[in-house]
Design a protein around this motif. Structure first.
Motif, PDB file in Angstrom:
ATOM      1  N   VAL A 158     -17.600   4.512 -36.396  1.00 36.72           N
ATOM      2  CA  VAL A 158     -17.179   4.396 -37.906  1.00 36.72           C
ATOM      3  C   VAL A 158     -15.949   5.208 -37.880  1.00 36.72           C
ATOM      4  N   MET A 159     -15.801   6.408 -37.472  1.00 41.26           N
ATOM      5  CA  MET A 159     -14.848   7.315 -37.698  1.00 41.26           C
ATOM      6  C   MET A 159     -13.633   6.703 -37.102  1.00 41.26           C
ATOM      7  N   THR A 160     -13.670   5.890 -35.894  1.00 44.65           N
ATOM      8  CA  THR A 160     -12.233   5.312 -35.537  1.00 44.65           C
ATOM      9  C   THR A 160     -12.004   4.186 -36.330  1.00 44.65           C
ATOM     10  N   VAL A 161     -12.837   3.394 -36.613  1.00 41.13           N
ATOM     11  CA  VAL A 161     -12.620   2.220 -37.544  1.00 41.13           C
ATOM     12  C   VAL A 161     -11.907   2.670 -38.827  1.00 41.13           C
ATOM     13  N   ALA A 162     -12.631   3.783 -39.437  1.00 42.71           N
ATOM     14  CA  ALA A 162     -12.285   4.243 -40.587  1.00 42.71           C
ATOM     15  C   ALA A 162     -10.795   4.667 -40.642  1.00 42.71           C
ATOM     16  N   TYR A 163     -10.415   5.408 -39.434  1.00 42.11           N
ATOM     17  CA  TYR A 163      -9.201   5.853 -39.258  1.00 42.11           C
ATOM     18  C   TYR A 163      -7.983   4.901 -39.364  1.00 42.11           C
ATOM     19  N   PHE A 164      -8.215   4.038 -38.612  1.00 43.06           N
ATOM     20  CA  PHE A 164      -7.105   2.801 -38.895  1.00 43.06           C
ATOM     21  C   PHE A 164      -7.215   2.157 -39.999  1.00 43.06           C
ATOM     22  N   ALA A 165      -8.317   1.747 -40.458  1.00 44.62           N
ATOM     23  CA  ALA A 165      -8.492   1.015 -41.878  1.00 44.62           C
ATOM     24  C   ALA A 165      -7.751   1.927 -43.023  1.00 44.62           C
ATOM     25  N   LEU A 166      -8.090   3.042 -43.025  1.00 47.53           N
ATOM     26  CA  LEU A 166      -7.604   3.872 -44.167  1.00 47.53           C
ATOM     27  C   LEU A 166      -5.741   4.086 -43.717  1.00 47.53           C
ATOM     28  N   GLN A 167      -5.405   3.951 -42.439  1.00 46.20           N
ATOM     29  CA  GLN A 167      -4.140   4.032 -42.130  1.00 46.20           C
ATOM     30  C   GLN A 167      -3.386   3.035 -42.707  1.00 46.20           C
ATOM     31  N   GLN A 168      -3.929   1.762 -42.423  1.00 45.00           N
ATOM     32  CA  GLN A 168      -3.257   0.523 -43.175  1.00 45.00           C
ATOM     33  C   GLN A 168      -3.226   0.645 -44.552  1.00 45.00           C
ATOM     34  N   GLY A 169      -4.474   0.908 -45.002  1.00 43.89           N
ATOM     35  CA  GLY A 169      -4.559   0.881 -46.483  1.00 43.89           C
ATOM     36  C   GLY A 169      -3.610   1.781 -47.265  1.00 43.89           C
ATOM     37  N   VAL A 170      -3.482   2.996 -46.643  1.00 44.58           N
ATOM     38  CA  VAL A 170      -2.389   4.072 -47.529  1.00 44.58           C
ATOM     39  C   VAL A 170      -1.059   3.614 -47.287  1.00 44.58           C
TER      40      VAL A 170
END
Length: 512
Positions: free
Chosen positions: A420-432
């Motif tokens: 979950v942490m790894t997916v959240a990292y890349f997702a938030l990275q793209q989002g911001v």
């Protein structure tokens, strides 16, 4: 024009409420409290409305202010966290003498921070920067009879004034070089003056001001000593004001990318501070002191992100850290009570060398799978490097879950959390990245200098993560015990700083 009025209404309301709370100390305390809370609540609504207006296409028209995606994100953060801290203060200081005075200075501090993130000119930015520091100073010395509080406040005041000088000189250089004091104009024309002596010197001074503001090593000691102030001050400082250094770097990112040497210094200082802060944090017995060292480490990581040119990720870091640290400080008292009351079974599972090696492999596998899903090969190498550093943290989690004596439930939860942490990292990275857009400078091309910094950062963080995972096996060794003592004292950097400033920083009650 509507966006201008909405954006300026939030600090205007806070300014009125703060000044009202400071009138006739000790009188009409209930009314003052109501005015402050109502003003903070309406300010939050105004900031949310500003965000909506920006989304539907409204533009700011007044020259002194700059309303963009960065401004709106941080204004909403300030308004939300500020309301929570103010509400907590009304309960925490309900029986304290001078509680209305405390609310007044805290509200004015929030007002100054609002103006800081909205400032569209160099001079308004500098004025808000100074006001934020001076108002916070009043909160730090709320208990003037505590010598430790006075010493920490004096140290902070001295470093803040040094940062003010750096920032003022930098702004004079920028105004002279660009022929304008408008931040938007400077950002738009920064590429034309990249590499010039005046711009490089201005970038270096901006970096110095950010380093001093964000308590980077070895100028960090005051942040670990301000715990003598009330808990809401710690929450406001660690969740808000301390981020001003990072915001300064983000706002002037276009100027900084034209000075690669300055960015390299930011990576070195930020990375070193992050490593030292995270290690010292683990040795602190007091929860608030541990949280203070955590903030130092987090600010170091944020400074390192800016040095790598990942300004959008640094903004995400500010938001995430602010929520986390506000909650941590405001709930610290309850946590101590619960931990004290709970039965502590001791160490559940100590990972072996085989478990640590397997943990690193599993973390790398999870990262690889998620990186492929998000097409990491299309991202700048600096962003991928940050992802690998995240993997090192995940590896430490895996090591606990994969230890031979670890319960099966712990192992399963660890695997789920890591994914979950790894997916959240890349997702938030793209989002911001999409959210911020061109409000910050694009990530600079990774040349030889950037690659050296990336390799150095990955090497040092990897060694630290491995040593941390294996430390339980070395804890009883005399060398490890000695290292723990040195870390618990912060490698004595603050002691040396105190000795250098002894005649100024120490109140009479603490002098021998």
């Amino acid at each position: 024009m509507l966006l201008d009025i909405t954006a300026l209404s939030a600090p205007a309301l806070l300014a009125f409420a703060g000044l009202f709370a400071l009138l006739r100390p000790g009188e009409q305390r209930f009314i003052k409290t109501c005015v402050v809370l109502i003003a903070a609540s309406i300010s939050l609504l105004f900031t949310l409305n500003s965000a909506m207006l920006l989304v539907i296409g409204h533009k700011a028209m007044l020259l002194p202010i700059l309303i963009d995606n960065i401004t709106v994100i941080l204004s909403c953060l300030i308004a939300f966290v500020g309301l929570i801290v103010l509400r907590y203060s009304t309960i925490n200081l309900r029986e304290e003498k001078g509680g209305d005075r405390f609310l007044g200075w805290m509200t004015l501090t929030l007002c100054a921070v609002h103006i800081l993130v909205q400032a569209g000119t160099l001079w308004l930015f500098a004025l808000a920067w100074l006001a934020t520091s001076l108002f916070l100073q009043r909160l730090l010395i709320f208990y003037p009879h505590r010598p430790l509080a006075i010493r920490a406040a004096r140290k902070k005041w001295l470093l803040a004034r040094a940062g003010d000088i750096c920032l003022t000189v930098a702004f004079i250089l920028l105004a002279y070089t660009f022929g304008s004091g408008h931040i938007a104009t400077i950002s738009a024309q920064a590429g034309q003056f990249a590499g010039s002596a005046s711009t490089t010197l201005a970038a270096a001074l901006i970096a110095a001001a950010a380093i001093l503001k964000s308590a980077q090593f070895p100028f960090h000691g005051w942040l670990t000593e301000v715990m003598e102030a009330p808990t809401p001050v710690s929450a406001l400082l660690h969740a808000g004001v301390i981020n001003a250094g990072g915001f300064l770097l983000i706002r002037f990112s276009d100027v900084l990318v034209g000075a690669p040497g300055v960015l390299a210094v930011l990576v070195a200082i930020g990375g070193f501070t992050a490593l030292i802060g995270s290690l010292v944090m683990l040795t602190q017995p007091a929860i608030k002191t541990a949280l203070a060292w955590s903030t130092i480490a987090q600010m170091g990581f944020m400074i390192m992100q800016c040095g790598l040119g990942l300004f959008a990720f640094a903004l995400l870091h500010i938001v995430a850290h602010s929520f986390y640290k506000a909650h941590s400080f405001l709930s610290s008292g309850g946590v101590v009570e619960r931990v004290t009351a709970a039965k502590r079974p001791g160490r559940v599972a100590v990972p072996s060398l085989r478990s640590v090696a397997l943990a690193f492999l599993c973390a790398l596998l999870v990262f690889t799978v998620v990186a492929v899903l998000f097409e990491a090969w299309n991202k700048p190498p600096q962003a991928v490097a940050l992802g690998i550093i995240l993997v090192l943290g995940i590896a430490y989690m895996f090591a606990q879950g994969l230890a031979d004596a670890a319960p099966g439930a712990l192992t399963r939860r660890t695997i789920v959390y890591a994914a979950v942490m790894t997916v959240a990292y890349f997702a938030l990275q793209q989002g911001v990245t999409l959210l911020v857009g061109d409000a910050v400078a694009p990530v600079p091309f990774a040349g030889p200098l950037e690659w050296v910094l990336i390799v150095l950062a990955l090497t040092t963080f990897s060694i630290t993560a491995f040593a941390q995972s294996m430390f339980p096996h070395w804890a009883d060794h005399p060398a490890a015990a000695g290292l723990r003592v040195h870390l618990q004292n912060g490698l004595y950097a603050n002691l040396l700083f105190d000795l250098a400033l002894r005649s100024y920083a120490e109140p009479k009650g603490l002098r021998s």
